[in-house]
Design an enzyme around this catalytic site. Structure first.
Site, PDB file in Angstrom:
ATOM      1  N   GLY A   1       0.806  -1.215   0.000  1.00 18.26           N
ATOM      2  CA  GLY A   1       0.000   0.000   0.000  1.00 18.26           C
ATOM      3  C   GLY A   1       0.835   1.258   0.000  1.00 18.26           C
ATOM      4  O   GLY A   1       0.505   2.241   0.685  1.00 18.26           O
ATOM      5  N   ALA A   2       1.897   1.272  -0.793  1.00 23.10           N
ATOM      6  CA  ALA A   2       2.888   2.345  -0.707  1.00 23.10           C
ATOM      7  C   ALA A   2       2.696   3.455  -1.726  1.00 23.10           C
ATOM      8  O   ALA A   2       3.576   4.305  -1.880  1.00 23.10           O
ATOM      9  CB  ALA A   2       4.292   1.752  -0.866  1.00 23.10           C
ATOM     10  N   ASN A   3       1.567   3.481  -2.419  1.00 27.92           N
ATOM     11  CA  ASN A   3       1.382   4.526  -3.429  1.00 27.92           C
ATOM     12  C   ASN A   3       0.787   5.803  -2.848  1.00 27.92           C
ATOM     13  O   ASN A   3       0.757   6.839  -3.499  1.00 27.92           O
ATOM     14  CB  ASN A   3       0.504   4.019  -4.573  1.00 27.92           C
ATOM     15  CG  ASN A   3      -0.890   3.651  -4.111  1.00 27.92           C
ATOM     16  OD1 ASN A   3      -1.037   2.691  -3.360  1.00 27.92           O
ATOM     17  ND2 ASN A   3      -1.909   4.389  -4.520  1.00 27.92           N
ATOM     18  N   THR A   4       0.326   5.736  -1.582  1.00 33.74           N
ATOM     19  CA  THR A   4      -0.302   6.918  -0.997  1.00 33.74           C
ATOM     20  C   THR A   4      -0.173   6.862   0.517  1.00 33.74           C
ATOM     21  O   THR A   4       0.139   5.816   1.099  1.00 33.74           O
ATOM     22  CB  THR A   4      -1.796   6.995  -1.397  1.00 33.74           C
ATOM     23  OG1 THR A   4      -2.352   8.243  -0.976  1.00 33.74           O
ATOM     24  CG2 THR A   4      -2.598   5.866  -0.770  1.00 33.74           C
ATOM     25  N   GLY A   5      -0.431   7.998   1.174  1.00 31.12           N
ATOM     26  CA  GLY A   5      -0.556   8.047   2.620  1.00 31.12           C
ATOM     27  C   GLY A   5       0.640   7.537   3.393  1.00 31.12           C
ATOM     28  O   GLY A   5       1.793   7.826   3.092  1.00 31.12           O
TER      29      GLY A   5
ATOM     30  N   TYR B   1     -13.670  -3.577  11.434  1.00 31.74           N
ATOM     31  CA  TYR B   1     -12.342  -2.955  11.424  1.00 31.74           C
ATOM     32  C   TYR B   1     -11.592  -3.293  12.706  1.00 31.74           C
ATOM     33  O   TYR B   1     -10.408  -3.634  12.676  1.00 31.74           O
ATOM     34  CB  TYR B   1     -12.478  -1.443  11.273  1.00 31.74           C
ATOM     35  CG  TYR B   1     -11.146  -0.719  11.166  1.00 31.74           C
ATOM     36  CD1 TYR B   1     -10.325  -0.890  10.064  1.00 31.74           C
ATOM     37  CD2 TYR B   1     -10.721   0.135  12.188  1.00 31.74           C
ATOM     38  CE1 TYR B   1      -9.104  -0.228   9.959  1.00 31.74           C
ATOM     39  CE2 TYR B   1      -9.506   0.800  12.098  1.00 31.74           C
ATOM     40  CZ  TYR B   1      -8.701   0.613  10.981  1.00 31.74           C
ATOM     41  OH  TYR B   1      -7.491   1.272  10.896  1.00 31.74           O
TER      42      TYR B   1
ATOM     43  N   SER C   1      -3.772  -0.375  14.641  1.00 33.64           N
ATOM     44  CA  SER C   1      -4.533   0.868  14.785  1.00 33.64           C
ATOM     45  C   SER C   1      -5.033   1.027  16.216  1.00 33.64           C
ATOM     46  O   SER C   1      -5.213   0.032  16.939  1.00 33.64           O
ATOM     47  CB  SER C   1      -5.732   0.847  13.830  1.00 33.64           C
ATOM     48  OG  SER C   1      -6.664   1.873  14.124  1.00 33.64           O
TER      49      SER C   1
END
Length: 304
Positions: free
Chosen positions: A22-26, A172, A146
């Protein structure tokens, strides 16, 4: 430990290979960017390769892109095969990607989306890549959990996929609790090997795209109040980076922001809920996760 650990404390990473999901954003983008700037060869493991390529173009250093869809075991196995072929050794596997508060959906394999993506997808990827980490001294598996692991969180073994009823928040919480239980159980199984360690982190209240599925009734108040209690993705990534790179880190630790409520602040050691340390439940979750994914780990399970 110092309370003001910052990007400047990241040690030199030359010669190390880091995979960040998930390294394309945030948070994932910032994690990958900082590792690459410190010299690591970084792989952006992302579902959308075009977005991943645009993200890589904004980074400095040795950055490549790997297609990975955590909602598909077929994609996970394909990505793992590609990564194994390209990298005889892996120093860091950072299980960062995730979804939050989504409407009820299922993955390609029929898993509830939040549990399937956040936990089962990363469980499978880790198991398929672990033999590339085990021979590497100082290698680490860092899984991002989280604050939500405390909120309406339990492992619903009688309805893991939320087929009887569905709660965005509860699903979640289950997924993020599973991330921690996975980390702690993985560390127990890694400990006899003495090389790779498993560590967890959480970003606090970070203002990222992850909140895009927040229910409409909460979205507007969140938008107004966000500047008061959230921090940017660059700060939110620091607990993960500390867990991944600080030489003082020990397997089984959990890092998060040190400010009030762990919402923001410099990364430090934090504690997780009593449920996350339930040994019997963790072992049961591990067994169920192996059964659901078809992935077993290359560890001597008798050496506990």
């Amino acid at each position: 430990m110092s309370d003001d650990w910052t990007e400047q404390q990241i040690p030199d990473q030359h010669g190390r290979v880091a995979i960040v999901t998930g390294a394309n954003t945030g948070l994932g983008f910032e994690t990958a960017r900082m590792l690459a700037e410190r010299g690591a060869a970084v792989v952006l493991a992302v579902r959308d390769v075009e977005k991943g390529s645009r993200a890589a173009a904004r980074m400095t250093g040795d950055v490549t892109v790997q297609a990975l869809d955590l909602t598909s075991l077929t994609s996970i196995r394909s990505a793992a095969a590609d990564l194994r072929a390209a990298h005889p050794r892996i120093d860091l596997l950072i299980n960062n990607a995730g979804v939050m508060y989504t409407p009820r959906q299922t993955t390609a394999d029929g898993f509830e989306l939040q549990f399937g993506t956040n936990h089962l997808g990363h469980f499978a990827l880790t198991g398929l890549l672990l033999d590339r980490l085990l021979p590497v001294p100082g290698s680490r598996v860092v899984t991002v959990s989280s604050i939500g692991h405390r909120i309406r969180a339990a492992i619903h073994f009688d309805d893991l996929q939320w087929e009887r009823s569905y709660s965005r928040v509860g699903a979640y919480g289950q997924a993020k609790l599973a991330n921690l239980m996975f980390t702690y159980e993985l560390q127990r199984r890694l400990a006899p090997h003495g090389t790779t360690v498993a560590v967890a982190a959480h970003p606090g209240a970070s203002n990222t795209e992850l909140a895009r599925h927040t229910p409409a009734a909460l979205r507007l108040p969140f938008t107004w109040l966000a500047p008061l209690f959230t921090q940017g993705a660059d700060r939110g990534a620091l607990p993960t980076l500390r867990a991944a790179t600080d030489p003082a880190v020990v397997g089984g630790q959990y890092y998060g922001p040190g400010g009030r409520g762990e919402a923001r602040g410099y990364p430090t050691l934090v504690t997780s809920s009593p449920d996350s340390h339930d040994l019997v439940a963790a072992q049961r979750l591990w067994t169920v996760s192996e059964e659901l994914t078809g992935v077993t780990f290359p560890l001597d399970l008798a050496a506990r």
